[in-house]
Design an enzyme around this catalytic site. Structure first.
Site, PDB file in Angstrom:
ATOM      1  N   PRO A 194       0.810  -1.213   0.000  1.00  0.00           N
ATOM      2  CG  PRO A 194      -0.380  -1.312   2.003  1.00  0.00           C
ATOM      3  CD  PRO A 194       0.624  -2.025   1.182  1.00  0.00           C
ATOM      4  CD  GLU A 195       3.942   2.831  -3.676  1.00  0.00           C
ATOM      5  OE1 GLU A 195       3.974   3.956  -4.223  1.00  0.00           O
ATOM      6  OE2 GLU A 195       4.571   1.850  -4.128  1.00  0.00           O
TER       7      GLU A 195
END
Length: 273
Positions: free
Chosen positions: A2-3
């Site tokens: 996840p960014e």
């Protein structure tokens, strides 16, 4: 992993479907997911973590906030700081594999699922959420988007621009994937030293970062997120596409290692320095 876009999508889903509802129950499957700070290590679990989460029962969920890859979720007078780590996600419904903590709101349960266990839930008073959320981080890459000159001022380093963009203390939110994609949009080779970029390149990169993040959010905002590392589709232009034709010019995408991470780029669109 996840960014910023994936974390923003999680924030929007929780805000839309849970904010304003009463927390009725906390279900702890893995006490080591509850930590006292931003540690990625399960051994740094809070000894009284389950009790600290149970103290939130009865509170009304506020609207989550985000800075970079972090979330803050108020349950006044308490709250939670959340880091999704390498594989964390919030999913509603039946208990999924790798569930660490569940939060029940009426007849709906939202599960914090984290196969690799780097993610963390951190109890925090609601009044301190905003400060702790941003502690140690640079400006948010989307909410506080920087124009070219201001961006250049934060990256006065000889490090490769791709590596520098992943430094959360300079700019919060970009990771390995979206740094590579933004550089492709801006036509900048990922190994160029950050302090060697021209004024025009900084302007192009400033626009590319915002466009990349916005487009990624728009493309993924509906439905449950499935990360690329978990078998999800690859929606990216260059990331993970070594040997495939560049979508812009047809040149095979290349891969190099920078900062110990695989970095994908187009040798023609992003010429070497």
């Amino acid at each position: 992993m996840p960014e910023l876009p994936e974390v923003e999508i999680a924030r929007r889903q929780l805000a839309r479907r849970v904010a304003g509802r009463r927390l009725d129950e906390v279900i702890v499957r893995d006490p080591q997911a509850i930590r006292g700070d931003w540690s990625t290590r399960p051994r740094d679990a809070l000894p009284d973590g389950p009790a600290r989460l149970a103290a939130l029962v009865g509170a009304e969920a506020g609207e989550p906030m985000r800075h970079g890859k972090r979330l803050g979720w108020p349950f006044p007078p308490g709250g939670l700081l959340i880091h999704l780590g390498m594989s964390g996600a919030w999913v509603p419904g039946e208990e999924p594999p790798h569930a660490r903590v569940g939060l029940r709101f009426g007849d709906a349960v939202w599960w914090f699922r984290d196969p690799r266990r780097f993610g963390a839930l951190i109890p925090c008073p609601a009044a301190r959420l905003a400060d702790r959320l941003a502690a140690g981080l640079g400006p948010d890459a989307l909410l506080a988007a920087l124009p070219g000159p201001a961006l250049a001022a934060r990256f006065r380093t000889r490090a490769a621009i791709k590596v520098a963009l992943m430094d959360q203390g300079r700019l919060a939110g970009l990771g390995n994937i979206h740094a590579a994609e933004a550089l492709f949009r801006a036509r900048i080779h990922p190994a160029i030293p950050a302090n060697a970029l021209s004024d025009d390149q900084w302007e192009a990169l400033s626009r590319a970062i915002v466009d990349q993040l916005r487009d990624a959010i728009d493309a993924q905002q509906d439905g449950e997120l499935v990360y690329l590392t978990e078998g999800g589709p690859n929606p990216f232009a260059v990331y993970g596409r070594e040997g495939e034709p560049c979508p812009r010019c047809g040149t095979p995408i290349a891969r190099i290692a920078l900062g110990g991470r695989s970095t994908f780029y187009c040798p023609r669109c992003q010429p070497a320095p």
